[in-house]
Scaffold this active site. Structure first.
Site, short mmCIF file in Angstrom:
data_model
loop_
_atom_site.label_atom_id
_atom_site.label_comp_id
_atom_site.label_asym_id
_atom_site.label_seq_id
_atom_site.Cartn_x
_atom_site.Cartn_y
_atom_site.Cartn_z
N LYS A 10 0.85 -1.21 -0.01
CA LYS A 10 0.11 0.10 0.11
C LYS A 10 0.74 1.12 -0.07
O LYS A 10 2.07 1.23 0.17
CB LYS A 10 -1.03 0.07 1.19
CG LYS A 10 -1.86 -1.35 1.09
CD LYS A 10 -2.72 -1.58 2.66
CE LYS A 10 -3.77 -2.50 2.40
NZ LYS A 10 -4.43 -2.61 3.51
N TYR A 19 -12.13 -3.88 -3.25
CA TYR A 19 -12.66 -3.78 -2.01
C TYR A 19 -14.29 -3.76 -2.34
O TYR A 19 -15.20 -3.13 -1.40
CB TYR A 19 -12.51 -2.58 -1.36
CG TYR A 19 -11.03 -2.62 -0.72
CD1 TYR A 19 -10.57 -3.71 0.01
CD2 TYR A 19 -10.04 -1.67 -1.04
CE1 TYR A 19 -9.19 -3.53 0.65
CE2 TYR A 19 -8.59 -1.65 -0.48
CZ TYR A 19 -8.20 -2.59 0.09
OH TYR A 19 -7.07 -2.69 0.61
N ASN A 49 -1.98 -0.18 7.27
CA ASN A 49 -1.31 -1.41 7.59
C ASN A 49 -0.45 -1.90 6.32
O ASN A 49 -0.40 -3.19 6.47
CB ASN A 49 -2.35 -2.43 8.07
CG ASN A 49 -3.28 -2.55 7.04
OD1 ASN A 49 -3.38 -2.08 6.08
ND2 ASN A 49 -4.30 -3.62 7.27
N HIS A 67 -1.67 -5.74 1.46
CA HIS A 67 -2.89 -6.44 1.16
C HIS A 67 -2.52 -7.85 0.82
O HIS A 67 -1.62 -7.93 0.13
CB HIS A 67 -3.62 -5.71 0.26
CG HIS A 67 -4.56 -6.64 -0.60
ND1 HIS A 67 -5.80 -6.86 0.07
CD2 HIS A 67 -4.52 -7.29 -1.61
CE1 HIS A 67 -6.43 -7.79 -0.79
NE2 HIS A 67 -5.72 -8.35 -1.83
N GLU A 117 -8.51 -10.77 -8.09
CA GLU A 117 -7.78 -9.52 -7.88
C GLU A 117 -6.65 -9.57 -8.92
O GLU A 117 -6.17 -8.54 -9.42
CB GLU A 117 -7.03 -9.56 -6.43
CG GLU A 117 -8.47 -9.50 -5.08
CD GLU A 117 -7.91 -9.67 -3.97
OE1 GLU A 117 -6.78 -10.12 -3.96
OE2 GLU A 117 -8.80 -9.55 -3.10
P1 GTP Z 1 -6.12 -6.75 3.45
O1 GTP Z 1 -5.37 -7.73 2.97
O2 GTP Z 1 -5.84 -5.27 3.26
O3 GTP Z 1 -7.64 -6.93 2.36
O4 GTP Z 1 -6.72 -6.82 4.87
P2 GTP Z 1 -7.79 -7.97 5.60
O5 GTP Z 1 -8.28 -8.85 4.52
O6 GTP Z 1 -6.97 -8.48 6.76
O7 GTP Z 1 -8.86 -7.10 6.09
P3 GTP Z 1 -10.34 -6.42 5.15
O8 GTP Z 1 -10.23 -6.99 3.75
O9 GTP Z 1 -11.45 -6.64 6.21
O10 GTP Z 1 -9.85 -5.01 5.01
C1 GTP Z 1 -9.05 -4.34 4.02
C2 GTP Z 1 -8.39 -3.23 4.74
O11 GTP Z 1 -9.39 -2.25 4.83
C3 GTP Z 1 -7.63 -3.36 5.77
O12 GTP Z 1 -6.25 -3.97 5.44
C4 GTP Z 1 -7.40 -2.06 6.39
O13 GTP Z 1 -6.61 -1.25 5.85
C5 GTP Z 1 -8.78 -1.50 6.06
N1 GTP Z 1 -9.69 -1.65 7.03
C6 GTP Z 1 -10.28 -2.66 7.77
N2 GTP Z 1 -10.94 -2.50 8.77
C7 GTP Z 1 -10.95 -1.06 9.01
C8 GTP Z 1 -11.37 -0.37 9.96
O14 GTP Z 1 -12.22 -0.57 11.01
N3 GTP Z 1 -10.94 1.20 9.83
C9 GTP Z 1 -10.07 1.52 9.07
N4 GTP Z 1 -9.57 2.72 8.90
N5 GTP Z 1 -9.53 0.78 7.95
C10 GTP Z 1 -9.92 -0.64 7.99
MG MG Z 2 -9.03 -8.29 2.70
#
Ligand code: GTP
Ligand code: MG
Length: 149
Positions: A9, A49, A112, A115, A126
């Site tokens: 990212k 997303y 974070n 991805h 993806e």
């Molecule tokens: P990815 O590998 O990035 O897809 O992460 P993930 O699969 O562990 O989490 P998810 O797909 O649920 O969420 C995608 C991304 O959205 C996360 O990696 C975060 O960067 C962001 N995100 C998820 N939950 C939150 C939240 O509660 N607040 C904020 N600000 N960002 C969030």
């Molecule tokens: Mg995810």
């Protein structure tokens, strides 16, 4: 073999962690099948997303992902999807184990660093979103027999 989509990212790029992340996947033994920098677009992020677009945090997530270049990668190997997720660590970096990418390099869920696809099906989806035909290569990895029994 199984492929996963790993993306660094904008914070990971800005903070100079690209090489470290690539090294971890190389050292693990996975094969790099595609790699590029890209400026994401709103439309691409809404597709990527698609399950999160209704979440209250989505506008912030979209702006974060639009804030600079990302690095898009395809890594291939045994259980690359699940293992890739383990290598990234838990979504919330305060809960990511030390030794994982998020555990070692970041603090907040909205910064974070990386991805990783969460299923084989989503990895295929993806890879199709972020790469054109011909950008994902099949090549012979000459360390294969030293990595796999
Ligand atoms: P990815 O590998 O990035 O897809 O992460 P993930 O699969 O562990 O989490 P998810 O797909 O649920 O969420 C995608 C991304 O959205 C996360 O990696 C975060 O960067 C962001 N995100 C998820 N939950 C939150 C939240 O509660 N607040 C904020 N600000 N960002 C969030
Ligand atoms: Mg995810």
């Amino acid at each position: 073999a199984e492929k996963t989509y790993i993306m660094i990212k904008p914070d990971g790029v800005q903070r100079g962690i690209v090489g470290n992340i690539i090294s971890r996947f190389e050292q693990k033994g996975y094969k790099l099948c595609a790699l590029k920098t890209k400026q994401a677009s709103k439309e691409l992020l809404e597709q990527h997303y698609k399950d999160l677009v209704e979440k209250p945090f989505f506008p912030k997530l979209r702006d974060y992902m639009l804030s600079g270049p990302v690095v898009c990668m395809v890594w291939e190997g045994k259980e690359a999807v699940a293992t890739g997720r383990k290598m990234l660590g838990a979504t919330n970096p305060l809960e990511s184990a030390p030794g994982t990418i998020r555990g070692d390099f970041c603090i907040e869920v909205g910064r974070n660093i990386c991805h990783g696809s969460d299923s084989v099906e989503n990895a295929e989806r993806e890879i199709g979103l972020w790469f054109e035909d011909g950008e994902v290569l099949d090549w012979t990895d000459h360390s294969f027999d030293w990595v796999y029994e």
